[in-house]
Design a protein around this motif. Structure first.
Motif, PDB file in Angstrom:
ATOM      1  N   VAL A 127       0.877  -1.172   0.000  1.00 23.19           N
ATOM      2  CA  VAL A 127       0.000   0.000   0.000  1.00 23.19           C
ATOM      3  C   VAL A 127       0.912   1.219   0.000  1.00 23.19           C
ATOM      4  O   VAL A 127       1.815   1.320   0.845  1.00 23.19           O
ATOM      5  CB  VAL A 127      -0.931   0.016   1.218  1.00 23.19           C
ATOM      6  CG1 VAL A 127      -1.784   1.286   1.220  1.00 23.19           C
ATOM      7  CG2 VAL A 127      -1.823  -1.220   1.227  1.00 23.19           C
ATOM      8  N   TYR A 128       0.683   2.106  -0.939  1.00 21.42           N
ATOM      9  CA  TYR A 128       1.511   3.302  -1.072  1.00 21.42           C
ATOM     10  C   TYR A 128       0.761   4.495  -0.499  1.00 21.42           C
ATOM     11  O   TYR A 128      -0.414   4.720  -0.819  1.00 21.42           O
ATOM     12  CB  TYR A 128       1.860   3.543  -2.540  1.00 21.42           C
ATOM     13  CG  TYR A 128       2.955   2.627  -3.021  1.00 21.42           C
ATOM     14  CD1 TYR A 128       2.730   1.269  -3.206  1.00 21.42           C
ATOM     15  CD2 TYR A 128       4.241   3.118  -3.272  1.00 21.42           C
ATOM     16  CE1 TYR A 128       3.741   0.415  -3.628  1.00 21.42           C
ATOM     17  CE2 TYR A 128       5.261   2.276  -3.694  1.00 21.42           C
ATOM     18  CZ  TYR A 128       5.002   0.931  -3.862  1.00 21.42           C
ATOM     19  OH  TYR A 128       6.012   0.093  -4.280  1.00 21.42           O
ATOM     20  N   TYR A 129       1.471   5.251   0.333  1.00 21.47           N
ATOM     21  CA  TYR A 129       0.903   6.412   0.994  1.00 21.47           C
ATOM     22  C   TYR A 129       1.656   7.685   0.604  1.00 21.47           C
ATOM     23  O   TYR A 129       2.879   7.681   0.496  1.00 21.47           O
ATOM     24  CB  TYR A 129       0.991   6.261   2.513  1.00 21.47           C
ATOM     25  CG  TYR A 129       0.213   5.127   3.093  1.00 21.47           C
ATOM     26  CD1 TYR A 129       0.797   3.867   3.259  1.00 21.47           C
ATOM     27  CD2 TYR A 129      -1.108   5.295   3.499  1.00 21.47           C
ATOM     28  CE1 TYR A 129       0.086   2.812   3.802  1.00 21.47           C
ATOM     29  CE2 TYR A 129      -1.826   4.240   4.053  1.00 21.47           C
ATOM     30  CZ  TYR A 129      -1.212   3.007   4.190  1.00 21.47           C
ATOM     31  OH  TYR A 129      -1.930   1.966   4.744  1.00 21.47           O
ATOM     32  N   CYS A 130       0.895   8.743   0.475  1.00 25.21           N
ATOM     33  CA  CYS A 130       1.440  10.074   0.270  1.00 25.21           C
ATOM     34  C   CYS A 130       1.414  10.782   1.621  1.00 25.21           C
ATOM     35  O   CYS A 130       0.472  10.602   2.408  1.00 25.21           O
ATOM     36  CB  CYS A 130       0.579  10.806  -0.749  1.00 25.21           C
ATOM     37  SG  CYS A 130       0.992  12.523  -1.007  1.00 25.21           S
ATOM     38  N   ALA A 131       2.436  11.579   1.882  1.00 27.22           N
ATOM     39  CA  ALA A 131       2.509  12.294   3.152  1.00 27.22           C
ATOM     40  C   ALA A 131       3.107  13.675   2.944  1.00 27.22           C
ATOM     41  O   ALA A 131       3.828  13.904   1.964  1.00 27.22           O
ATOM     42  CB  ALA A 131       3.339  11.505   4.161  1.00 27.22           C
ATOM     43  N   ALA A 132       2.816  14.565   3.879  1.00 30.05           N
ATOM     44  CA  ALA A 132       3.313  15.941   3.806  1.00 30.05           C
ATOM     45  C   ALA A 132       3.798  16.392   5.176  1.00 30.05           C
ATOM     46  O   ALA A 132       3.283  15.961   6.210  1.00 30.05           O
ATOM     47  CB  ALA A 132       2.223  16.880   3.301  1.00 30.05           C
ATOM     48  N   ARG A 133       4.789  17.249   5.145  1.00 28.01           N
ATOM     49  CA  ARG A 133       5.250  17.860   6.382  1.00 28.01           C
ATOM     50  C   ARG A 133       5.723  19.272   6.069  1.00 28.01           C
ATOM     51  O   ARG A 133       6.124  19.577   4.943  1.00 28.01           O
ATOM     52  CB  ARG A 133       6.377  17.052   7.027  1.00 28.01           C
ATOM     53  CG  ARG A 133       7.689  17.053   6.296  1.00 28.01           C
ATOM     54  CD  ARG A 133       8.695  16.101   6.953  1.00 28.01           C
ATOM     55  NE  ARG A 133       8.899  16.361   8.361  1.00 28.01           N
ATOM     56  CZ  ARG A 133       9.848  17.156   8.855  1.00 28.01           C
ATOM     57  NH1 ARG A 133      10.674  17.773   8.038  1.00 28.01           N
ATOM     58  NH2 ARG A 133       9.956  17.340  10.172  1.00 28.01           N
ATOM     59  N   SER A 134       5.698  20.129   7.085  1.00 25.90           N
ATOM     60  CA  SER A 134       6.071  21.524   6.870  1.00 25.90           C
ATOM     61  C   SER A 134       7.572  21.744   6.995  1.00 25.90           C
ATOM     62  O   SER A 134       8.050  22.832   6.686  1.00 25.90           O
ATOM     63  CB  SER A 134       5.324  22.428   7.862  1.00 25.90           C
ATOM     64  OG  SER A 134       5.598  22.023   9.183  1.00 25.90           O
ATOM     65  N   GLY A 135       8.296  20.748   7.457  1.00 23.16           N
ATOM     66  CA  GLY A 135       9.736  20.880   7.603  1.00 23.16           C
ATOM     67  C   GLY A 135      10.489  20.350   6.403  1.00 23.16           C
ATOM     68  O   GLY A 135       9.931  20.156   5.321  1.00 23.16           O
ATOM     69  N   GLY A 136      11.766  20.074   6.611  1.00 23.93           N
ATOM     70  CA  GLY A 136      12.623  19.637   5.528  1.00 23.93           C
ATOM     71  C   GLY A 136      12.442  18.184   5.151  1.00 23.93           C
ATOM     72  O   GLY A 136      11.659  17.440   5.769  1.00 23.93           O
TER      73      GLY A 136
END
Length: 123
Positions: free
Chosen positions: A93-102
């Motif tokens: 299962v492939y997941y997309c993720a986001a973060r506000s840092g580097g």
């Protein structure tokens, strides 16, 4: 809040290709780092590829380097994962993720997640 929706998964034969998309909405920002992770059956979620928001720097897990390409279209708030020369061991299962840092690899340090999309590679 940021909402992420993945698409593009499916069943493919070994050696084939798929392109995953991740559409972001809500309080999105082109400065966010975006990452793709995967979780094979019975295994822990692991980093696949990431792209920074500021410079567009990319980073890949060794297992996919040279076969997968991550890219982003900030005008469309979408991140892509082009997967070529797929192998049965890419099944997950492939997941997309986001973060506000580097750009970093530990999944626990990403703030927002999609629901995941199944990729199955048959031998």
């Amino acid at each position: 809040q940021v909402q992420l929706v993945e698409s593009g998964g499916g069943l493919v034969q070994a050696g084939g290709s798929l392109r995953l998309s991740c559409a972001a909405s809500g309080r999105t920002s082109s400065s966010y780092t975006m990452g793709w992770f995967r979780q094979p059956p019975g295994k822990e979620r692991g980093f696949v590829a990431g792209i920074s928001g500021s410079s567009g720097t990319t980073f890949y897990a060794d297992s996919v380097k040279g076969r997968f390409t991550i890219s982003r279209d900030n005008a469309k708030n979408t991140v892509y994962l082009q997967m070529n020369s797929l192998k049965p061991e890419d099944t997950a299962v492939y997941y997309c993720a986001a973060r506000s840092g580097g750009l970093i690899t530990p999944y626990i340090l990403y703030d927002y997640w999609g629901q995941g999309t199944q990729v199955t590679v048959s031998s």
